[in-house]
Design a protein around this motif. Structure first.
Motif, PDB file in Angstrom:
ATOM      1  N   GLN A  18     125.930 -58.109  36.776  1.00 49.89           N
ATOM      2  CA  GLN A  18     125.252 -58.562  37.989  1.00 49.89           C
ATOM      3  C   GLN A  18     125.511 -60.049  38.228  1.00 49.89           C
ATOM      4  O   GLN A  18     125.739 -60.473  39.376  1.00 49.89           O
ATOM      5  CB  GLN A  18     123.745 -58.302  37.878  1.00 49.89           C
ATOM      6  CG  GLN A  18     122.953 -58.717  39.109  1.00 49.89           C
ATOM      7  CD  GLN A  18     123.401 -58.008  40.369  1.00 49.89           C
ATOM      8  OE1 GLN A  18     123.776 -56.836  40.332  1.00 49.89           O
ATOM      9  NE2 GLN A  18     123.390 -58.710  41.499  1.00 49.89           N
ATOM     10  N   GLU A  22     127.297 -61.968  41.484  1.00 54.13           N
ATOM     11  CA  GLU A  22     126.681 -63.077  42.212  1.00 54.13           C
ATOM     12  C   GLU A  22     127.596 -64.293  42.245  1.00 54.13           C
ATOM     13  O   GLU A  22     127.683 -65.005  43.260  1.00 54.13           O
ATOM     14  CB  GLU A  22     125.336 -63.424  41.580  1.00 54.13           C
ATOM     15  CG  GLU A  22     124.289 -62.329  41.780  1.00 54.13           C
ATOM     16  CD  GLU A  22     122.992 -62.589  41.027  1.00 54.13           C
ATOM     17  OE1 GLU A  22     122.872 -63.677  40.405  1.00 54.13           O
ATOM     18  OE2 GLU A  22     122.096 -61.724  41.065  1.00 54.13           O
ATOM     19  N   GLN A  25     130.256 -63.754  44.808  1.00 57.87           N
ATOM     20  CA  GLN A  25     129.743 -63.970  46.168  1.00 57.87           C
ATOM     21  C   GLN A  25     129.729 -65.453  46.521  1.00 57.87           C
ATOM     22  O   GLN A  25     129.782 -65.808  47.707  1.00 57.87           O
ATOM     23  CB  GLN A  25     128.348 -63.378  46.298  1.00 57.87           C
ATOM     24  CG  GLN A  25     128.323 -61.852  46.270  1.00 57.87           C
ATOM     25  CD  GLN A  25     126.924 -61.277  46.166  1.00 57.87           C
ATOM     26  OE1 GLN A  25     125.938 -62.003  46.096  1.00 57.87           O
ATOM     27  NE2 GLN A  25     126.822 -59.944  46.158  1.00 57.87           N
ATOM     28  N   ARG A  26     129.673 -66.300  45.498  1.00 55.93           N
ATOM     29  CA  ARG A  26     129.723 -67.755  45.709  1.00 55.93           C
ATOM     30  C   ARG A  26     131.158 -68.277  45.670  1.00 55.93           C
ATOM     31  O   ARG A  26     131.385 -69.481  45.710  1.00 55.93           O
ATOM     32  CB  ARG A  26     128.889 -68.463  44.637  1.00 55.93           C
ATOM     33  CG  ARG A  26     127.395 -68.234  44.762  1.00 55.93           C
ATOM     34  CD  ARG A  26     126.655 -68.564  43.481  1.00 55.93           C
ATOM     35  NE  ARG A  26     127.031 -69.845  42.902  1.00 55.93           N
ATOM     36  CZ  ARG A  26     126.705 -70.235  41.666  1.00 55.93           C
ATOM     37  NH1 ARG A  26     126.012 -69.406  40.889  1.00 55.93           N
ATOM     38  NH2 ARG A  26     127.073 -71.414  41.226  1.00 55.93           N
TER      39      ARG A  26
END
Length: 280
Positions: A18, A22, A25-26
């Motif tokens: 996870q 994340e 996504q950055r």
């Protein structure tokens, strides 16, 4: 009772997976690089395991292989290049390296927040000063404590560490003190009768000797927790420092070998990488 370390490793890897999503996504693709200056079959096999697990987690992995003729300066220069590379978030060194290479020099050359094994002097000093939040801890001690903290609070407990090696015993001592445990350390120069007494007086025993059969089952009692970080090979089979089946029958909570601390350590390496990204 045999502690289910595979379930704990899965829980940690679910977190890793996870966290990687994340980061992606950055716009961050976490990358781990490994220095392999060794002919040790176990080290090379473990490197393949890390490569496979990295792929499963969506983490980039690259190894740099050096032959026996490589100089210390050549390896150091590669580490410096990786330190400067903003796309590299972690560096590990497959230990042991060739005898002519100074492993301390190599480890200390890694930038603090790229030192995923947490064995460089800056991270060890931070842990000694009780600044673990701003440091990267060695993966095996961190894994051992992750397992332990899933079972019991550590503060106020009496803990016996068997072994004082650089990668497990010594950092465990500091990390346990940081968690307000009362710690006794036994090692190769500790008399057997004193080891037996130290175990008898402890709530928790953490072993990191690497010699099967050294620690006797009759030294333990029901209700104790034993975290076995030791690995050795007996008749071609992987063994720990203790006989987990015998201890389980005695009512001791114990990690197995294999599929014990090692499984959680594998996941902890990548948790360290994710922490390193945040620290950077």
């Amino acid at each position: 009772m045999i502690i289910d370390c595979l379930a704990l490793a899965k829980k940690l890897n679910d977190y890793n997976l996870q966290a990687v999503k994340e980061l992606n996504q950055r716009g961050i693709a976490p990358k781990l690089c490994e220095i392999l200056a060794t002919s040790n079959a176990g080290v090379l096999s473990y490197a393949e395991t890390k490569k496979r697990q990295a792929a499963e987690l969506g983490i980039l992995y690259e190894s740099f292989i050096f032959d026996h003729d490589s100089s210390i300066d050549t390896v150091l220069e590669k580490i410096r290049q990786l330190n400067r590379d903003e796309n590299v978030h972690g560096i590990v060194i497959g230990l042991p390296v060739f005898a002519h290479l100074d492993s301390d020099l190599l480890l200390n050359e890694i930038a603090q927040y790229k030192d995923i094994d947490g064995l460089g002097s800056k991270n060890t000093s931070a842990i000694f000063a009780n600044h673990e939040q701003s440091a990267i801890a060695p993966a095996t001690p961190a894994a051992a404590l992750y397992i332990l903290e899933s079972l019991s609070a550590i503060s106020g407990k009496k803990v016996c560490i068997l072994g004082r090696g650089r990668t497990v015993g010594r950092p465990l001592l500091e990390m346990l003190i940081n968690r307000n445990a009362t710690v006794t350390v036994c090692h190769s120069k500790t008399a057997a009768i004193d080891i037996e007494m130290a175990i008898a007086q402890s709530d928790i025993v953490m072993t990191a000797i690497g010699m099967a059969g050294t620690v006797k089952s009759e030294w333990f009692k029901a209700g104790q927790i034993v975290i076995d970080c030791g690995i050795s090979f007996v008749d071609g089979k992987t063994s720990g420092d203790v006989n987990s089946a015998e201890l389980s029958d005695l009512g001791v909570f114990v990690t197995p070998v294999p599929k014990g601390v090692g499984a959680v350590t594998n996941a902890m390496i990548f948790a360290n990488l994710i922490k390193a990204v945040d620290l950077q």
